[in-house]
Design an enzyme around this catalytic site. Sequence first.
Site, PDB file in Angstrom:
ATOM      1  N   HIS A 174     -31.558 -28.440 -14.610  1.00  0.00           N
ATOM      2  CA  HIS A 174     -32.615 -29.352 -14.165  1.00  0.00           C
ATOM      3  C   HIS A 174     -32.239 -29.902 -12.797  1.00  0.00           C
ATOM      4  O   HIS A 174     -31.073 -29.832 -12.386  1.00  0.00           O
ATOM      5  CB  HIS A 174     -32.776 -30.524 -15.135  1.00  0.00           C
ATOM      6  CG  HIS A 174     -33.479 -30.179 -16.412  1.00  0.00           C
ATOM      7  ND1 HIS A 174     -34.649 -30.777 -16.819  1.00  0.00           N
ATOM      8  CD2 HIS A 174     -33.173 -29.292 -17.396  1.00  0.00           C
ATOM      9  CE1 HIS A 174     -35.035 -30.281 -17.985  1.00  0.00           C
ATOM     10  NE2 HIS A 174     -34.144 -29.378 -18.352  1.00  0.00           N
TER      11      HIS A 174
ATOM     12  N   GLU B 143     -27.837 -35.080 -21.848  1.00  0.00           N
ATOM     13  CA  GLU B 143     -27.011 -33.909 -22.145  1.00  0.00           C
ATOM     14  C   GLU B 143     -25.611 -34.026 -21.549  1.00  0.00           C
ATOM     15  O   GLU B 143     -25.011 -33.044 -21.129  1.00  0.00           O
ATOM     16  CB  GLU B 143     -27.694 -32.613 -21.696  1.00  0.00           C
ATOM     17  CG  GLU B 143     -28.939 -32.284 -22.509  1.00  0.00           C
ATOM     18  CD  GLU B 143     -29.347 -30.827 -22.405  1.00  0.00           C
ATOM     19  OE1 GLU B 143     -28.491 -29.974 -22.111  1.00  0.00           O
ATOM     20  OE2 GLU B 143     -30.535 -30.541 -22.636  1.00  0.00           O
TER      21      GLU B 143
END
Length: 589
Positions: free
Chosen positions: A330, A58
């Site tokens: 995350h 990402e």
Amino acid sequence: MIKKPEEDTVEIPSSINILTYNCWGLKYLAKWRSERLTAIGRSLATNVPTPEVVGLQECWTQEDYLSIRKQTRHILPHGKFYFSGIFGGGLAILSKWPIVESNMVRYPLNGRPTAFFRGDWFVGKGVACASIQLGPGRQNMIEVFNTHLHAPYEREPSDSYLCHRTAQAWEIARLMRGAVERGHLVLGLGDFNMVPLSLAHQLITTHAPVQDVWRVLHPESSLGASSQPAERARDKGIPSARYNLQENGATCDSILNTWRWGKQQQKALFKGEVIAVDPYALDPRAKRLDYIFFGNGSSTSSDSAPWRIQSAKIGMTERHPSLNCSLSDHFSVEATITRVPKSQTFASDRLPDRRSTPEQTNDSALRALTNASLRPTLYTSYNASPTSSLLPPTLPRTPSPPTTNIPSSSSPSTARLPSGTYTEILTLVSIYKNREYRQRRLRLSHFVSSVVISIICFTGIWWSNHAGVSFMLVLVSTLNFGAGVIDGLIGGLFVGSELRALREFEWEMENAKAIAQQCEIRAELAGTVGAQDSHNNYLCLETRDDDDKMGPEEGKENREVEKELWEKVRGSEEYGGNEKIRKGSIGVT
């Protein structure tokens, strides 16, 4: 042969520090993206231990990638940003050593274009592959596979994308298996969007074959969030946030991550309010979605010493220094592997054993009990109140899936799951195929009906004497026909392509199931205790190789036994439904 001068001076490292991290760098959508990814670059540059191979997910824009590269160039001088799909795959690999080869492998199954609000299909998800030259010679090569599997938007097993994610796990497992068979050190990094021991996880750890680094060091770690069925069945209770980081390896949905807070808490945080989180507070939703997989390619290479897993931890848990938010939604996974001299290695070091040994279990329980005396309660029973919670006195073994482990002398590619697991995957594929067939019929029916409606509208315009009515008929006809054409293209082209990819995956699963059934039948007919004995499991794959090693009489006797077994197999009702088993025509892949 005269060596090149640089080959004599290259020193092969004795250890490698690895890191994987989902940066959450969605352009226009991720809040404070630029500020956060700049901080991520600084964190990587000052991380302890210094990362030497990094996989990023990402990281969608080159601007963010170049920002990270600028800050980490002194420790990670080599890097590759991967281009894929319409908006980019968001994958990047950084390395201390030269990247000599690189390519992007797209997944055949990767979401649907109709789910444009999710974006998985448009970013062209796949596997970012890189070959890193660790030292002189082809044997001193690291093959890195960085990926981001399709996101789960629903709870399993009702997740409509579970079939795609499982197929993607199979694809990356095949890539890693090929690298292991080439004798290279293999690293699988990324956000796999799966929980431990799920179907996708089992496919990767069995067919690659690679080890889940965290599960090797923490065999009793959780199988998902505490509310998920697999974890509830273990009856471990609700862990604390700290325990989730230290033992369960939770990288997502932790209460320590500010991007997983409720809207009210986030609003207060964004206004500048300092909000602290008790690390011993219960953390019911945290789970492990990010992984480092490790494959010791030296199992097939006699020129290099094998590697062992030394340590693993969850990192990048700090907050942004000025924004006071987490760096991403995350946390990172970090691991260190060490090189073992050949004189200290054994056959068991060369290939992964996916079963938890009693020694590992005792060590894990001892760590938990020792830590329990040094800190507050880490686990709470589902039925107990927070004030009366107690840490379980022991940590019972986590039952691993009954995989068909291979002997150390066998080829890594011969590992197989039980046939029942393949049946479960095939059922999943069948359900999804039926769904897509229905979608295809509906979309093509919409296309046909839109053509009919457009004809009716144009006919109405011909007879209409009112300009307003004619305008409305033209508008309805245009919008209706446009939507019908789009549905027709999706149903006729995209769904057709998806169904062909599904049929390919289905065949591969049927073939793997047939091989597993063949092994199980031979083990059963040979009088073994089920299909758990690895040597008997692989009798079906090794028989012909053994014939070549035997003398004429022994080989003839072996073939006669095999013929007798096959006669029983063909007449077996239990396996009679499998065409490949009945005919004995199984292709070993």
